[in-house]
Design an enzyme around this catalytic site. Structure first.
Site, PDB file in Angstrom:
ATOM      1  N   THR A   1       0.803  -1.222   0.000  1.00  0.00           N
ATOM      2  CA  THR A   1       0.000   0.000   0.000  1.00  0.00           C
ATOM      3  C   THR A   1       0.841   1.280   0.000  1.00  0.00           C
ATOM      4  O   THR A   1       0.290   2.368  -0.017  1.00  0.00           O
ATOM      5  CB  THR A   1      -0.927   0.018   1.226  1.00  0.00           C
ATOM      6  OG1 THR A   1      -0.123  -0.080   2.399  1.00  0.00           O
ATOM      7  CG2 THR A   1      -1.926  -1.123   1.178  1.00  0.00           C
ATOM      8  N   CYS A   2       2.155   1.149   0.003  1.00  0.00           N
ATOM      9  CA  CYS A   2       3.054   2.305   0.079  1.00  0.00           C
ATOM     10  C   CYS A   2       3.329   2.836  -1.333  1.00  0.00           C
ATOM     11  O   CYS A   2       3.795   2.094  -2.203  1.00  0.00           O
ATOM     12  CB  CYS A   2       4.356   1.882   0.764  1.00  0.00           C
ATOM     13  SG  CYS A   2       5.659   3.114   0.721  1.00  0.00           S
ATOM     14  N   ASP A   3       3.038   4.114  -1.573  1.00  0.00           N
ATOM     15  CA  ASP A   3       3.247   4.706  -2.895  1.00  0.00           C
ATOM     16  C   ASP A   3       4.710   4.666  -3.313  1.00  0.00           C
ATOM     17  O   ASP A   3       5.022   4.386  -4.474  1.00  0.00           O
ATOM     18  CB  ASP A   3       2.740   6.151  -2.924  1.00  0.00           C
ATOM     19  CG  ASP A   3       1.225   6.243  -2.887  1.00  0.00           C
ATOM     20  OD1 ASP A   3       0.556   5.248  -3.249  1.00  0.00           O
ATOM     21  OD2 ASP A   3       0.707   7.302  -2.497  1.00  0.00           O
TER      22      ASP A   3
ATOM     23  N   CYS B   1       6.975   2.524  -2.392  1.00  0.00           N
ATOM     24  CA  CYS B   1       7.307   1.134  -2.717  1.00  0.00           C
ATOM     25  C   CYS B   1       6.778   0.763  -4.102  1.00  0.00           C
ATOM     26  O   CYS B   1       7.464   0.086  -4.878  1.00  0.00           O
ATOM     27  CB  CYS B   1       6.752   0.180  -1.667  1.00  0.00           C
ATOM     28  SG  CYS B   1       7.569   0.337  -0.059  1.00  0.00           S
ATOM     29  N   ARG B   2       5.590   1.201  -4.423  1.00  0.00           N
ATOM     30  CA  ARG B   2       5.017   0.908  -5.741  1.00  0.00           C
ATOM     31  C   ARG B   2       5.864   1.522  -6.854  1.00  0.00           C
ATOM     32  O   ARG B   2       6.124   0.883  -7.865  1.00  0.00           O
ATOM     33  CB  ARG B   2       3.582   1.430  -5.830  1.00  0.00           C
ATOM     34  CG  ARG B   2       2.596   0.561  -5.105  1.00  0.00           C
ATOM     35  CD  ARG B   2       1.190   1.002  -5.434  1.00  0.00           C
ATOM     36  NE  ARG B   2       0.428   0.990  -4.202  1.00  0.00           N
ATOM     37  CZ  ARG B   2      -0.647   1.702  -3.963  1.00  0.00           C
ATOM     38  NH1 ARG B   2      -1.117   2.516  -4.869  1.00  0.00           N
ATOM     39  NH2 ARG B   2      -1.282   1.608  -2.832  1.00  0.00           N
TER      40      ARG B   2
END
Length: 105
Positions: A8-10, A12-13
């Site tokens: 859910t981490c931007d 990380c994405r």
């Protein structure tokens, strides 16, 4: 390459999208982080590994915040600054320009 982060981490994405295929993803919330890995990360990054700007940190009581960093990270893996990337025997923290340059060339 091993990638420790949150789905859910931007940040990380973005990192995963840039890194492409061939990355083993460990979701720190769903999969957890092995104590040995946490110890290695802490030995490398020290207190930088604890994300004191996170919502998880803000939700902790003062007595919880006073715990040893490794105990705190073991109890609340989402406190770990993300991502932690292990590539070619080296560890990288975050997704800043220095990490991008090192991993993407």
């Amino acid at each position: 390459m091993r990638f420790y982060g949150l789905k859910t981490c931007d940040t990380c994405r973005k990192a995963l999208k840039s890194l492409g295929n061939g990355v083993t993803v460990i979701d720190v919330r769903a999969d957890g982080v092995a104590q040995d890995d946490l110890a290695r990360f802490y030995a490398t990054f020290g207190d930088k590994l604890v994300n004191r700007a996170s919502a998880t940190w803000r939700g902790l009581s003062d007595s919880e915040r006073d715990q040893a960093p490794l105990a705190l990270l073991a109890a609340h893996p989402t406190l770990m600054k993300r991502p932690v990337i292990e590539a070619d025997g080296r560890l990288y923290l975050g997704w800043g320009k220095d990490v991008q340059a090192a991993l993407l060339g």
